[in-house]
Design a protein around this motif. Structure first.
Motif, short mmCIF file in Angstrom:
data_model
loop_
_atom_site.label_atom_id
_atom_site.label_comp_id
_atom_site.label_asym_id
_atom_site.label_seq_id
_atom_site.Cartn_x
_atom_site.Cartn_y
_atom_site.Cartn_z
N ASP A 8 0.87 -1.16 0.00
CA ASP A 8 0.00 0.00 0.00
C ASP A 8 0.91 1.23 0.00
N PHE A 9 0.36 2.42 -0.29
CA PHE A 9 1.22 3.60 -0.29
C PHE A 9 0.99 4.50 0.93
N ASP A 10 -0.16 5.17 0.98
CA ASP A 10 -0.40 6.14 2.05
C ASP A 10 -0.47 5.46 3.42
N ILE A 102 2.92 -1.49 -6.12
CA ILE A 102 2.13 -0.63 -5.23
C ILE A 102 0.68 -0.75 -5.63
N THR A 104 -2.74 1.17 -4.43
CA THR A 104 -3.20 2.28 -3.62
C THR A 104 -4.60 2.73 -4.02
N SER A 105 -5.39 3.11 -3.04
CA SER A 105 -6.71 3.68 -3.32
C SER A 105 -6.62 5.14 -3.74
N SER A 106 -5.43 5.72 -3.70
CA SER A 106 -5.21 7.08 -4.18
C SER A 106 -5.04 7.06 -5.70
N LYS A 108 -2.90 7.69 -8.91
CA LYS A 108 -1.45 7.59 -9.13
C LYS A 108 -0.80 8.96 -9.26
N ILE A 111 0.46 10.39 -5.97
CA ILE A 111 1.56 9.78 -5.24
C ILE A 111 2.86 9.77 -6.03
N GLY A 129 -3.62 2.26 -9.16
CA GLY A 129 -4.29 3.27 -8.36
C GLY A 129 -5.77 3.36 -8.65
N GLU A 161 0.32 -3.70 4.49
CA GLU A 161 -0.80 -2.77 4.64
C GLU A 161 -0.77 -2.08 5.99
N GLY A 166 -7.55 -2.00 3.65
CA GLY A 166 -6.50 -2.49 2.77
C GLY A 166 -6.17 -3.94 3.01
#
Length: 213
Positions: A8-10, A102, A104-106, A108, A111, A129, A161, A166
């Motif tokens: 995951d990212f954030d 990666i 992510t729910s953000s 792309k 990020i 993303g 996560e 996540g």
């Protein structure tokens, strides 16, 4: 033996969540509106919430104000370091040619500056993303797509996560999941999710779950 690690990212790669929470409320209070509670924020972390999005929009009052808030947030993350345990897992993966992705729910685009700033793009093989899927976490689609593009079966992927949403997404994708929490997620309930482990050091993850698998 795992063939890939998907992060995951954030909140996982860099600790953006407390920064977003604080920035969000700073802007809301500038418009003389009551802040978002931490419990309300936690309920949607790692996913999206139409109710929370509407509450934020109404509190800020316009698309322009919303955009300004997010720009303030993203610029404020540009000095955040790679989280220590993730850095160790990343370096290990580079040394051992373990594939990385990666999920992510953000978006792309939101990020990518930090991905490039931290030079993760040199070795991260795929980024999936919000714009790539119909549904974000806790739906498993992000993780399924990431594994597919890595050309690795989900059960050969280890997901890292920081949130229940996540973690559930990765489990439902068929992956093993290790959770590394932070100040926002440390007291959230993961007991209903079949995670592999929680808040273990990178050295232990490598020794116990990667090299012995």
């Amino acid at each position: 033996m795992y063939e890939a690690i998907i992060f995951d990212f954030d909140g996982t790669i860099i600790d953006t969540e407390i920064h977003l929470f604080n920035t969000l409320n700073k802007h809301i209070e500038n418009y003389k509106n009551p802040p978002i509670s931490l419990d309300e924020y936690k309920a949607s972390i790692g996913s999206v919430s139409k109710e929370l999005d509407e509450r934020i929009f109404n509190a800020l009052g316009s698309e322009t104000a919303l955009k300004e808030m997010f720009e303030d947030h993203y610029k404020g993350t540009y000095n955040l370091p790679l989280k220590p345990e993730v850095k160790k897992l990343y370096d290990y993966s580079v040394e051992t040619n373990l594939k990385m992705g990666i999920a992510t729910s953000s978006y792309k685009k939101d990020i990518i500056h930090n991905v490039e700033r931290l030079e993760l793009n040199k070795n991260i093989n795929v980024i999936k993303g919000r714009e790539d899927v119909a549904f974000v976490k806790p739906n498993p689609e992000l993780y399924i797509q990431a594994a597919h593009e890595l050309n690795v079966e989900p059960d050969k992927c280890l997901a890292i996560e920081d949130t229940p949403n996540g973690a559930q997404a990765a489990v439902d994708a068929g992956m093993d999941v290790i959770v590394i929490t932070h100040d926002i997620t440390k007291d959230l309930d993961f007991s209903h999710i079949n995670i592999l482990d929680k808040n273990v050091k990178a050295e232990e993850i490598i020794e116990r779950y990667i090299e012995r698998a």
